[in-house]
Design an enzyme around this catalytic site. Structure first.
Site, PDB file in Angstrom:
ATOM      1  N   HIS A 245      13.565  98.155 -22.950  1.00 41.19           N
ATOM      2  CA  HIS A 245      14.852  97.520 -22.549  1.00 41.19           C
ATOM      3  C   HIS A 245      15.886  98.508 -23.435  1.00 41.19           C
ATOM      4  O   HIS A 245      17.217  98.695 -22.634  1.00 41.19           O
ATOM      5  CB  HIS A 245      15.005  96.201 -23.537  1.00 41.19           C
ATOM      6  CG  HIS A 245      16.375  95.378 -23.375  1.00 41.19           C
ATOM      7  ND1 HIS A 245      16.535  94.538 -22.644  1.00 41.19           N
ATOM      8  CD2 HIS A 245      17.509  95.668 -24.120  1.00 41.19           C
ATOM      9  CE1 HIS A 245      17.841  93.905 -22.758  1.00 41.19           C
ATOM     10  NE2 HIS A 245      18.290  94.893 -23.562  1.00 41.19           N
ATOM     11  N   GLU A 246      15.878  98.892 -24.864  1.00 41.62           N
ATOM     12  CA  GLU A 246      16.940  99.857 -25.109  1.00 41.62           C
ATOM     13  C   GLU A 246      17.085 100.874 -24.560  1.00 41.62           C
ATOM     14  O   GLU A 246      18.237 101.586 -24.423  1.00 41.62           O
ATOM     15  CB  GLU A 246      16.864  99.945 -26.702  1.00 41.62           C
ATOM     16  CG  GLU A 246      16.617  98.541 -27.504  1.00 41.62           C
ATOM     17  CD  GLU A 246      18.109  97.784 -27.343  1.00 41.62           C
ATOM     18  OE1 GLU A 246      19.060  98.157 -27.048  1.00 41.62           O
ATOM     19  OE2 GLU A 246      17.998  96.549 -27.668  1.00 41.62           O
ATOM     20  N   HIS A 249      19.175 100.880 -21.570  1.00 41.09           N
ATOM     21  CA  HIS A 249      20.483 100.680 -21.832  1.00 41.09           C
ATOM     22  C   HIS A 249      21.078 102.518 -22.006  1.00 41.09           C
ATOM     23  O   HIS A 249      22.141 102.519 -21.402  1.00 41.09           O
ATOM     24  CB  HIS A 249      21.118 100.175 -23.111  1.00 41.09           C
ATOM     25  CG  HIS A 249      20.909  98.805 -23.100  1.00 41.09           C
ATOM     26  ND1 HIS A 249      21.535  98.156 -21.850  1.00 41.09           N
ATOM     27  CD2 HIS A 249      20.499  97.627 -23.835  1.00 41.09           C
ATOM     28  CE1 HIS A 249      21.678  96.770 -22.253  1.00 41.09           C
ATOM     29  NE2 HIS A 249      21.104  96.412 -23.362  1.00 41.09           N
ATOM     30  N   HIS A 255      22.626  94.041 -18.661  1.00 39.83           N
ATOM     31  CA  HIS A 255      21.830  93.178 -18.609  1.00 39.83           C
ATOM     32  C   HIS A 255      21.810  92.352 -17.419  1.00 39.83           C
ATOM     33  O   HIS A 255      22.905  92.482 -16.607  1.00 39.83           O
ATOM     34  CB  HIS A 255      22.236  92.044 -19.729  1.00 39.83           C
ATOM     35  CG  HIS A 255      21.879  92.515 -21.148  1.00 39.83           C
ATOM     36  ND1 HIS A 255      22.920  92.678 -22.196  1.00 39.83           N
ATOM     37  CD2 HIS A 255      20.856  93.094 -21.751  1.00 39.83           C
ATOM     38  CE1 HIS A 255      22.448  92.977 -23.244  1.00 39.83           C
ATOM     39  NE2 HIS A 255      21.270  93.496 -23.008  1.00 39.83           N
ATOM     40  N   TYR A 302      18.070  88.287 -20.226  1.00 42.66           N
ATOM     41  CA  TYR A 302      18.117  87.241 -21.435  1.00 42.66           C
ATOM     42  C   TYR A 302      16.748  86.424 -21.428  1.00 42.66           C
ATOM     43  O   TYR A 302      16.370  85.918 -20.423  1.00 42.66           O
ATOM     44  CB  TYR A 302      19.325  86.516 -21.619  1.00 42.66           C
ATOM     45  CG  TYR A 302      20.443  87.298 -22.297  1.00 42.66           C
ATOM     46  CD1 TYR A 302      20.378  88.571 -22.653  1.00 42.66           C
ATOM     47  CD2 TYR A 302      21.813  86.675 -22.288  1.00 42.66           C
ATOM     48  CE1 TYR A 302      21.429  89.371 -23.254  1.00 42.66           C
ATOM     49  CE2 TYR A 302      22.911  87.325 -22.988  1.00 42.66           C
ATOM     50  CZ  TYR A 302      22.830  88.673 -23.425  1.00 42.66           C
ATOM     51  OH  TYR A 302      23.676  89.136 -23.929  1.00 42.66           O
TER      52      TYR A 302
END
Length: 388
Positions: A245-246, A249, A255, A302
């Site tokens: 996930h990071e 980014h 998101h 999320y």
């Protein structure tokens, strides 16, 4: 409301398309009675009663934006501005616009409350993901102020990594288990995409994966110079998908639930969201998704109770199976891989690869015609707010 600088036309699609000139004379917001009213011959005083939408928070200063946050949105093609025929300047597809975050993107890492939350994080019992515990923009998006100072001021853009090559270093001590999680994330990128994380030699622009006691966070895209990706151990490395996930980014991805079209797929329950976290659910417009549909199972989505103030869901899927997979951090979804490969042109001019139908959730149709009006008014009020 103040004076409106230009007129708008609102088009209603019923049995036939009808367009209504809209200005301060026939558009009224009666906040005392919670009424949005359009007075014109075409609508005969059409009204929307805001009491029908209890999920929509009214901000104390009663800005138009305060009553429009909860409405689903429609494509801007339903609204026409008069006298604004100039086409927007073409943008460099490699440049990522970060101006939507404003100055809130630039903060100091939180070594107090967030550190404690991550030290106490239990993945088996936690209702949210570790990267949803931070006080940063959307929980885990951060440009440390030290980096900003070195750059002589705030930046509003970042870029993609040329040729999908991301130089990196391990800038802190990690336990063997944690290093295995990081290596696995990198190997998944190498196995399924053309992205290549290469050990840094003397490259000027690179990422440094660190283990600061400040939670899980990253900046967006390639911002220049050394940029840190913080994975506090063990909390941020307790699930395999958090490192992925990071690093998404880092590649330039936002998101999933902040996509412009998200209201066709999820309901945002503002009454359950901590007031300080309302901004975390702001939609990004325009959303660049490279033709890849909305993805409940994205590693960038999320969890259903993210930023909840009462333990109740803050995001509810409109697709029957969506709630079961939202917020998963086991690894990439097939659509995550598709999006990465399209953004970085991994197919080398062959972007017509078929997406498997099983990976694409069906857009939820609105149950009643009134929803169309809500969508139009949502966009309308947002535009009026910018010119009032």
């Amino acid at each position: 409301m103040g004076s409106v600088k230009f007129s708008l036309i609102i088009c209603l699609s019923f049995a036939m398309a009808r367009c209504i000139p809209l200005n301060e004379n026939n558009f009224h917001v009666n906040l005392g009675n919670r009424i949005v009213e359009i007075n014109s011959e075409e609508t005969e005083g059409f009204e929307i009663n805001l009491e029908d939408y209890p999920d929509i928070p009214l901000e104390s200063d009663h800005l138009i934006s305060g009553i429009s946050n909860g409405f689903p949105s429609l494509d801007d093609s339903h609204i026409e501005e008069i006298g604004t025929t100039t086409e927007p300047a073409a943008k460099d597809p490699n440049v990522l616009d970060l101006s939507i975050y404003g100055s809130s993107l630039y903060r100091i890492p939180d070594y107090n409350k967030t550190a404690r939350l991550l030290e106490e994080y239990e993945p088996e019992s936690a209702a949210v993901n570790p990267e949803e515990l931070g006080p940063y923009v959307e929980g885990d998006i951060l440009m440390p102020q030290t980096s900003v100072i070195l750059k002589n001021g705030l930046i509003s853009t970042s870029t993609r990594w040329p040729n999908g090559i991301v130089p990196y270093e391990i800038g802190a001590q990690f336990q063997r288990r944690d290093m295995n999680v990081i290596r696995n994330a990198i190997q998944e990128y190498h196995r399924r995409t053309c992205i290549r994380f290469v050990p840094r030699t003397n490259e000027k622009d690179y990422i440094s994966i660190v283990n600061g006691k400040s939670g899980c966070w990253s900046s967006i895209g390639r911002v220049g110079g050394k940029q840190e990706v913080n994975l506090q151990s063990p909390g941020c490395l307790s699930k395999p998908g958090t490192a992925m996930h990071e690093l998404m980014h880092v590649l330039g991805f936002l998101h999933e639930q902040n996509r412009q079209e998200r209201d066709g797929f999820v309901d945002i329950k503002y009454q359950n969201i901590r007031q300080a976290a309302y901004e975390n659910f702001k939609k990004v417009s325009p959303t660049i998704a490279f033709g890849v549909p909305y993805d409940y199972g994205s590693v960038m989505h999320y969890s259903p109770r993210a930023f909840s103030q009462n333990g109740q869901p803050t995001i509810v899927a409109k697709h029957p199976d969506g709630n079961q997979i939202m917020g998963q951090r086991n690894g990439f979804s097939n659509l995550d891989i598709e999006k990465i490969n399209r953004m970085y042109n991994c197919y080398a001019n062959d972007l017509n690869n078929e997406i498997q139908p099983s990976d694409i959730p069906t857009r939820t149709a609105y149950a009643r015609p009134g929803r169309l009006i809500e969508n139009i008014v949502s966009n309308l009020m947002s535009r009026l707010n910018q010119v009032v």
